[in-house]
Motif scaffolding. Structure first.
Motif, PDB file in Angstrom:
ATOM      1  N   PRO A   1     -34.582  63.150  78.023  1.00 58.24           N
ATOM      2  CA  PRO A   1     -33.778  62.471  79.039  1.00 58.24           C
ATOM      3  C   PRO A   1     -33.369  61.070  78.614  1.00 58.24           C
ATOM      4  O   PRO A   1     -32.288  60.597  78.978  1.00 58.24           O
ATOM      5  CB  PRO A   1     -34.704  62.436  80.256  1.00 58.24           C
ATOM      6  N   GLY A   2     -34.219  60.418  77.814  1.00 56.29           N
ATOM      7  CA  GLY A   2     -33.884  59.076  77.356  1.00 56.29           C
ATOM      8  C   GLY A   2     -32.646  59.051  76.484  1.00 56.29           C
ATOM      9  O   GLY A   2     -31.807  58.148  76.609  1.00 56.29           O
ATOM     10  N   LEU A   3     -32.494  60.036  75.587  1.00 53.50           N
ATOM     11  CA  LEU A   3     -31.305  60.078  74.740  1.00 53.50           C
ATOM     12  C   LEU A   3     -30.061  60.374  75.575  1.00 53.50           C
ATOM     13  O   LEU A   3     -29.003  59.775  75.354  1.00 53.50           O
ATOM     14  CB  LEU A   3     -31.468  61.115  73.641  1.00 53.50           C
ATOM     15  N   LEU A   4     -30.186  61.285  76.538  1.00 52.85           N
ATOM     16  CA  LEU A   4     -29.042  61.574  77.411  1.00 52.85           C
ATOM     17  C   LEU A   4     -28.646  60.332  78.205  1.00 52.85           C
ATOM     18  O   LEU A   4     -27.454  60.049  78.384  1.00 52.85           O
ATOM     19  CB  LEU A   4     -29.386  62.724  78.360  1.00 52.85           C
ATOM     20  N   ALA A   5     -29.642  59.578  78.679  1.00 53.52           N
ATOM     21  CA  ALA A   5     -29.346  58.355  79.421  1.00 53.52           C
ATOM     22  C   ALA A   5     -28.668  57.318  78.527  1.00 53.52           C
ATOM     23  O   ALA A   5     -27.761  56.600  78.960  1.00 53.52           O
ATOM     24  CB  ALA A   5     -30.628  57.780  80.021  1.00 53.52           C
ATOM     25  N   ALA A   6     -29.083  57.240  77.252  1.00 53.38           N
ATOM     26  CA  ALA A   6     -28.455  56.302  76.320  1.00 53.38           C
ATOM     27  C   ALA A   6     -26.996  56.669  76.091  1.00 53.38           C
ATOM     28  O   ALA A   6     -26.122  55.795  75.998  1.00 53.38           O
ATOM     29  CB  ALA A   6     -29.222  56.294  74.998  1.00 53.38           C
TER      30      ALA A   6
ATOM     31  N   ASP B   1     -34.624  57.105  87.638  1.00 55.18           N
ATOM     32  CA  ASP B   1     -33.386  57.464  86.942  1.00 55.18           C
ATOM     33  C   ASP B   1     -33.631  58.240  85.654  1.00 55.18           C
ATOM     34  O   ASP B   1     -32.715  58.484  84.876  1.00 55.18           O
ATOM     35  CB  ASP B   1     -32.568  56.205  86.641  1.00 55.18           C
ATOM     36  N   GLY B   2     -34.889  58.643  85.426  1.00 52.60           N
ATOM     37  CA  GLY B   2     -35.211  59.390  84.220  1.00 52.60           C
ATOM     38  C   GLY B   2     -35.672  58.523  83.070  1.00 52.60           C
ATOM     39  O   GLY B   2     -36.047  59.041  82.025  1.00 52.60           O
ATOM     40  N   GLY B   3     -35.656  57.211  83.239  1.00 54.83           N
ATOM     41  CA  GLY B   3     -36.122  56.312  82.196  1.00 54.83           C
ATOM     42  C   GLY B   3     -37.634  56.197  82.185  1.00 54.83           C
ATOM     43  O   GLY B   3     -38.343  56.846  82.964  1.00 54.83           O
TER      44      GLY B   3
ATOM     45  N   SER C   1     -39.979  63.692  79.540  1.00 58.45           N
ATOM     46  CA  SER C   1     -40.154  63.005  80.813  1.00 58.45           C
ATOM     47  C   SER C   1     -39.316  63.754  81.838  1.00 58.45           C
ATOM     48  O   SER C   1     -38.481  64.586  81.470  1.00 58.45           O
ATOM     49  CB  SER C   1     -39.723  61.532  80.710  1.00 58.45           C
ATOM     50  N   PRO C   2     -39.533  63.493  83.133  1.00 61.25           N
ATOM     51  CA  PRO C   2     -38.732  64.184  84.144  1.00 61.25           C
ATOM     52  C   PRO C   2     -37.236  63.956  83.945  1.00 61.25           C
ATOM     53  O   PRO C   2     -36.793  62.856  83.619  1.00 61.25           O
ATOM     54  CB  PRO C   2     -39.231  63.563  85.456  1.00 61.25           C
ATOM     55  N   VAL C   3     -36.451  65.005  84.137  1.00 60.88           N
ATOM     56  CA  VAL C   3     -35.002  64.948  83.950  1.00 60.88           C
ATOM     57  C   VAL C   3     -34.339  64.676  85.296  1.00 60.88           C
ATOM     58  O   VAL C   3     -34.436  65.497  86.208  1.00 60.88           O
ATOM     59  CB  VAL C   3     -34.470  66.266  83.361  1.00 60.88           C
ATOM     60  N   PRO C   4     -33.654  63.537  85.464  1.00 58.45           N
ATOM     61  CA  PRO C   4     -33.020  63.230  86.753  1.00 58.45           C
ATOM     62  C   PRO C   4     -31.798  64.093  87.001  1.00 58.45           C
ATOM     63  O   PRO C   4     -31.166  64.602  86.064  1.00 58.45           O
ATOM     64  CB  PRO C   4     -32.638  61.755  86.609  1.00 58.45           C
ATOM     65  N   ALA C   5     -31.438  64.225  88.269  1.00 50.80           N
ATOM     66  CA  ALA C   5     -30.291  65.056  88.638  1.00 50.80           C
ATOM     67  C   ALA C   5     -29.004  64.549  87.996  1.00 50.80           C
ATOM     68  O   ALA C   5     -28.129  65.339  87.633  1.00 50.80           O
ATOM     69  CB  ALA C   5     -30.159  65.100  90.164  1.00 50.80           C
ATOM     70  N   ARG C   6     -28.890  63.239  87.822  1.00 48.08           N
ATOM     71  CA  ARG C   6     -27.654  62.693  87.282  1.00 48.08           C
ATOM     72  C   ARG C   6     -27.416  63.136  85.837  1.00 48.08           C
ATOM     73  O   ARG C   6     -26.273  63.191  85.380  1.00 48.08           O
ATOM     74  CB  ARG C   6     -27.660  61.169  87.360  1.00 48.08           C
ATOM     75  N   ALA C   7     -28.473  63.476  85.118  1.00 42.69           N
ATOM     76  CA  ALA C   7     -28.304  63.941  83.740  1.00 42.69           C
ATOM     77  C   ALA C   7     -27.534  65.253  83.702  1.00 42.69           C
ATOM     78  O   ALA C   7     -26.729  65.490  82.794  1.00 42.69           O
ATOM     79  CB  ALA C   7     -29.663  64.099  83.062  1.00 42.69           C
TER      80      ALA C   7
END
Length: 646
Positions: free
Chosen positions: A352-357, A547-549, A382-388
């Motif tokens: 999820p961190g790479l997707l958020a980046a 937010d998945g971070g 880590s947990p994947v947020p819905a926004r991803a």
């Protein structure tokens, strides 16, 4: 996917499995939920079907599947002999790539299946010539490259026990893991390239060799053409013709030792067996991820993380493992997407961190790259947020669903995840995995639905640990997983199990650090920081964000007269980078009046984490159990301040 598809009409391997069950065993399932309930109710029926349908290579027949149905102490497939490397002997085109190593500069090195087997066989022969016997340990300090996969399979083929860390690990952190195993052979790369910089690892592996004391050190030349005269050259040990002939081993013969850090002391070594891991890998890769001939799985990972073990197992089901060696975001966040495009990757593993980046950088991989071959994005760490999910649909495409999974090093795979016939709901994980009896329990061991509880597994799994390394009595093993709920596995995650059987993971319920899926213990970081003369004591916490971070602050109690200025912060970061690893670097460093402990002196990592995540301080730490109750006040104030800013 808009809704569940009938199992026996699906074109995936899972659909084929259900049709096979109908023909061979007279079983019919209308949906995944029914299949899952059977898989955890009839464990012998399910796991024998996995072995037979997927062709898991057992050398001998079995009279029983599960001889002892208990935890701990379950005994699977007694009498079976097998070898993890047997899967490399499967039928298939020897010219097709089994592995593709991709560097961050875009260069790639395919390794055909036939050549892969030859190198494994040649290195296995060399290990035997060096005196490595069944049960001896072989250790690697290597990047995510073909050499690491060859070394692992060669060790497995001769019955040696494999263990590895990434080549970015500091010598002290690597020695804390590999040292207790007393490996006979250490394999190390002389360097690697990361974020555009060549990293010379010569001094690091020299220090590691001195700390671990192997009989032989093998050097993989990555930056130099020559190898030190007192070391062996990888190229010479993998040269020459050789036939792969794995030895037949008992089902529970140790395959590898993986490291899952605790919150204090030396990281615990988790021992898994050849047979149990084979079953789990075939099930996950084929039935859940639908990998097979023609599929390509890419993951930017490290041999320190359990997903590396999943990645290099892709050839067992006829798929190609694409090993990304370097920073997935250098020189920009589209780097790894370009590799997905260039190598026609069908399954992309990420965090999820790479997707958020990528979202923060406002990139659109689907427009910049040809991702038409991509069928699935698997996210964990880590947990994947819905926004991803919304970002993937808009910027990658709706042809490749984002499928969150969660599991861990302890069971070498996922406990909850997706399946080809199950819809993905943003913010949730679709379902428990086949053969995994997952529940959420309250502190009294009562199942919860639509409420947060501890993730427990109530029936045995073949891939559960055989033991913890050095734990002859089994007491550490019992305390690690079964002390909280006797007879049931406590995994250490907070989850919600919904009435639809989906799962939401809320983060670790213990104090293990979990940055981008790489679980780290605080002990490595403390060893680095608390040696500095200005630092009296340190406390590190990792918390999952909505937010998945992931936020990982470091709190330091300073010695008298010391000041936490920029210069000291820089020295702290340098010490962590040098003695632990860059992954251990905290997001913030803050001074605290004191570090709180239990009355027996243990740092209150879990209570502080829960306070920072919004829990009522009165419910997480009784004042009578704290050596200095006032020491918690700083964290209470910090939690309130962060809540106001959110």
């Amino acid at each position: 996917m808009t809704g569940p598809r009938p199992l026996d009409e699906d074109a995936s391997a899972l659909g084929g499995f259900c049709r096979w069950l109908g023909v061979r065993r007279g079983l019919r399932f209308s949906d995944y939920g029914q299949l899952h309930r059977w898989s955890v109710t009839d464990l012998p029926g399910f796991w024998s079907a996995v072995q037979q349908y997927l062709g898991v290579p057992f050398r001998t027949a079995y009279q029983a599947v599960l001889e002892e149905d208990r935890m701990p102490g379950a005994r699977w497939f007694p009498g079976v002999r097998t070898n993890y490397a047997d899967g490399l002997l499967r039928d298939g085109d020897p010219r097709e790539p089994a592995l593709i190593t991709v560097r961050e500069d875009g260069t790639a090195q395919p390794l055909a299946a036939g050549e892969f087997r030859r190198q494994v066989a040649a290195f296995a022969r060399s290990l035997n010539s060096l005196g490595v016997a069944v049960g001896d340990r072989v250790a690697g300090c290597l990047p995510n490259s073909a050499e690491s996969a060859v070394a692992f399979y060669a060790a497995a083929s001769i019955g040696a026990v494999w263990a590895s860390v990434g080549s970015d690990y500091a010598p002290e952190a690597a020695a804390a893991r590999l040292g207790p195993l007393a490996p006979k052979v250490l394999i190390a790369a002389d360097g690697h390239r990361h974020a555009g910089v060549d990293r010379d690892r010569g001094p690091a592996w020299t220090a590691l060799r001195e700390a671990v004391g192997p009989a032989h050190t093998v050097v993989v030349p990555r930056l130099r053409a020559t190898v030190p005269s007192d070391c062996l050259d990888w190229r010479e040990l993998t040269a020459g013709e050789a036939a792969l002939e794995p030895v037949a081993l008992p089902f529970d013969h140790p395959l590898w030792v993986l490291f899952s850090s605790g919150t204090t002391g030396v990281p615990k070594g988790i021992v898994h067996g050849h047979g149990g891991v084979q079953l789990e890998m075939y099930k996950t890769l084929a039935l859940h991820w639908d990998l097979g001939p023609g599929s390509r799985l890419l993951w930017a990972t490290s041999p320190s993380w359990v997903v590396w073990n999943l990645l290099v197992s892709a050839p067992l089901v006829g798929a190609t493992a694409v090993l990304y060696d370097g920073s997935p975001t250098h020189p920009d966040p589209t780097a790894v997407w370009r590799a997905v495009s260039a190598h026609r990757v069908t399954h992309f593993g990420t965090s999820p961190g790479l997707l958020a980046a990528c979202e923060r950088a406002d990139v659109s991989p689907g427009r910049l790259c040809d991702l038409s071959a991509l069928r699935q994005i698997i996210a964990t760490g880590s947990p994947v947020p819905a926004r991803a999910h919304a970002w993937v649909t808009a910027r990658v495409g709706d042809h490749a669903p984002l499928v969150p999974i969660s599991g861990g090093t302890d069971v070498v795979g996922a406990l909850v995840g997706g399946a080809p016939t199950v819809p993905v709901v943003p913010g949730e994980i679709s379902a428990p995995c086949l053969g995994v009896a997952v529940e959420a329990w309250d502190p009294r061991g009562r199942p919860l639905v639509n409420e947060v509880g501890e993730l427990v597994v109530t029936r045995p799994m073949p891939s559960m640990p055989l033991a913890l390394w050095g734990d002859a009595s089994g007491e550490r093993h019992r305390q690690a997983y079964f002390a909280t709920y006797p007879g049931a596995w406590r995994h250490g995650d907070w989850i919600t199990r919904t009435e639809r059987d989906s799962v939401m993971v809320h983060g670790r319920s213990d104090a293990t650090l979990n940055r981008n899926g790489v679980r780290m213990g605080s002990a490595d970081l403390y060893a680095a920081v608390e040696d500095l003369p200005e630092i009296g004591e340190a406390l590190v916490i990792g918390t999952e964000l909505p937010d998945g971070g992931y936020w990982m602050p470091l709190f330091v109690a300073l010695r008298e007269g010391a000041v936490l200025d920029d210069a000291l912060r820089d020295r702290i970061r340098r010490a962590i980078r040098h003695r632990a690893s860059p992954r251990h670097l905290p997001d913030e460093i803050m001074a605290v009046p004191a570090v709180p402990h239990t009355r027996t002196g243990k740092k209150l990592e879990v209570p502080v984490k829960r306070i920072l995540m919004g829990a009522d301080p009165g419910t997480v730490a009784a004042p009578t159990a704290v050596d200095d109750p006032a020491a918690l006040e700083f964290f209470v104030r910090l939690a309130k301040h962060r809540a106001r800013r959110a």
